[in-house]
Design a protein around this motif. Structure first.
Motif, short mmCIF file in Angstrom:
data_model
loop_
_atom_site.label_atom_id
_atom_site.label_comp_id
_atom_site.label_asym_id
_atom_site.label_seq_id
_atom_site.Cartn_x
_atom_site.Cartn_y
_atom_site.Cartn_z
N ILE A 142 7.16 -0.28 -2.53
CA ILE A 142 6.19 0.35 -1.46
C ILE A 142 6.63 1.75 -1.73
CG2 ILE A 142 5.92 0.98 1.09
CD1 ILE A 142 6.56 -1.96 1.55
N ALA A 143 7.59 2.46 -1.59
CA ALA A 143 7.65 3.93 -2.07
C ALA A 143 7.20 4.24 -3.34
CB ALA A 143 9.36 4.19 -2.15
N PHE A 188 4.07 6.98 -4.08
CA PHE A 188 4.34 7.83 -5.21
C PHE A 188 2.78 7.85 -6.16
CE2 PHE A 188 8.27 8.95 -3.47
CZ PHE A 188 8.58 10.17 -4.08
N TYR A 189 2.68 6.62 -6.55
CA TYR A 189 1.63 6.20 -7.37
C TYR A 189 0.29 6.68 -6.84
CZ TYR A 189 -1.72 4.10 -10.38
OH TYR A 189 -2.93 3.72 -11.35
N ALA A 249 -3.06 12.58 0.55
CA ALA A 249 -1.67 12.32 0.18
C ALA A 249 -0.59 12.72 1.00
CB ALA A 249 -1.52 12.71 -1.37
N LEU A 250 -0.72 13.83 1.63
CA LEU A 250 0.30 14.16 2.67
C LEU A 250 0.56 13.09 3.72
CD1 LEU A 250 -0.72 17.94 3.11
CD2 LEU A 250 0.83 16.92 1.52
N LEU A 251 -0.34 11.89 3.92
CA LEU A 251 -0.12 11.40 5.04
C LEU A 251 0.98 10.30 4.44
CD1 LEU A 251 -3.75 10.10 5.84
CD2 LEU A 251 -2.24 11.58 7.08
N PHE A 306 4.25 13.72 -5.92
CA PHE A 306 3.94 12.62 -6.28
C PHE A 306 3.85 12.23 -7.72
CE2 PHE A 306 2.12 13.37 -1.94
CZ PHE A 306 2.79 12.53 -1.40
N ASN A 307 4.91 12.65 -8.24
CA ASN A 307 5.20 12.16 -9.69
C ASN A 307 6.53 11.54 -9.94
OD1 ASN A 307 6.98 14.39 -9.84
ND2 ASN A 307 5.52 15.75 -10.74
#
Length: 169
Positions: A14-15, A19-20, A39-41, A133-134
């Protein structure tokens, strides 16, 4: 124990999916971005999930009963790895920031207002989502949860100090 392993694997999955998806939400600077950065959510979800992942690491270490001679060098290696990954992440951030600023300057007809450029290259802006998120930040996330779990295990295993004898009357 198999059920716990499946829960741990699902949490890491899930993590990695968060990130993806956060990385996919990055807007190319040649496009005009929308309203905010969705994406900040993922950040509160990832922070909460980190607690469960740390708990999973702790259970694994207790299950295998790793001793301090294994955990201390592992913690040291994780610290070194985090240092180098962080340095690479900072370099990638500055490269991406320069690229976004150049594209925005060209798109906005040579407007070089430093406040505007600083705002559109802020870490919370959609042009920079791929810096939060990379793969580097995912590895940092996993290694930090592992390091904190190791520190917790080492802290709980430390010997209690010898109590001083109480004085009697």
């Amino acid at each position: 124990m198999i059920k716990q392993w499946l829960f741990a694997l699902s949490r890491i999955t899930i993590a990695s999916l968060a990130f993806y998806l956060g990385n996919l939400s990055t807007v190319d600077p040649v496009q005009i971005s929308g309203n905010g950065n969705p994406a900040l959510l993922f950040i509160p979800i990832l922070l909460l999930l980190a607690l469960f992942i740390m708990n999973d690491w702790i259970k694994v270490m207790k299950f295998f009963n790793f001793n301090s001679r294994i955990l201390l060098p592992l913690l040291f290696i994780i610290g070194i790895a985090l240092f180098f990954i962080y340095e690479q992440q900072v370099d990638n951030y500055h490269e991406r920031k320069e690229y976004v600023q150049q594209v925005v300057i060209e798109r906005e007809y040579k407007i070089t207002d430093p406040l505007f450029l600083e705002r559109v290259t802020g870490i919370t802006y959609t042009y920079m989502s791929n810096q939060l998120f990379n793969l580097n930040t995912f590895v940092i996330y996993i290694l930090l949860t592992l390091a904190m779990a190791i520190m917790y295990v080492l802290w709980t295993r430390r010997r209690s100090p010898i109590s001083s004898p109480s004085s009697s009357k």
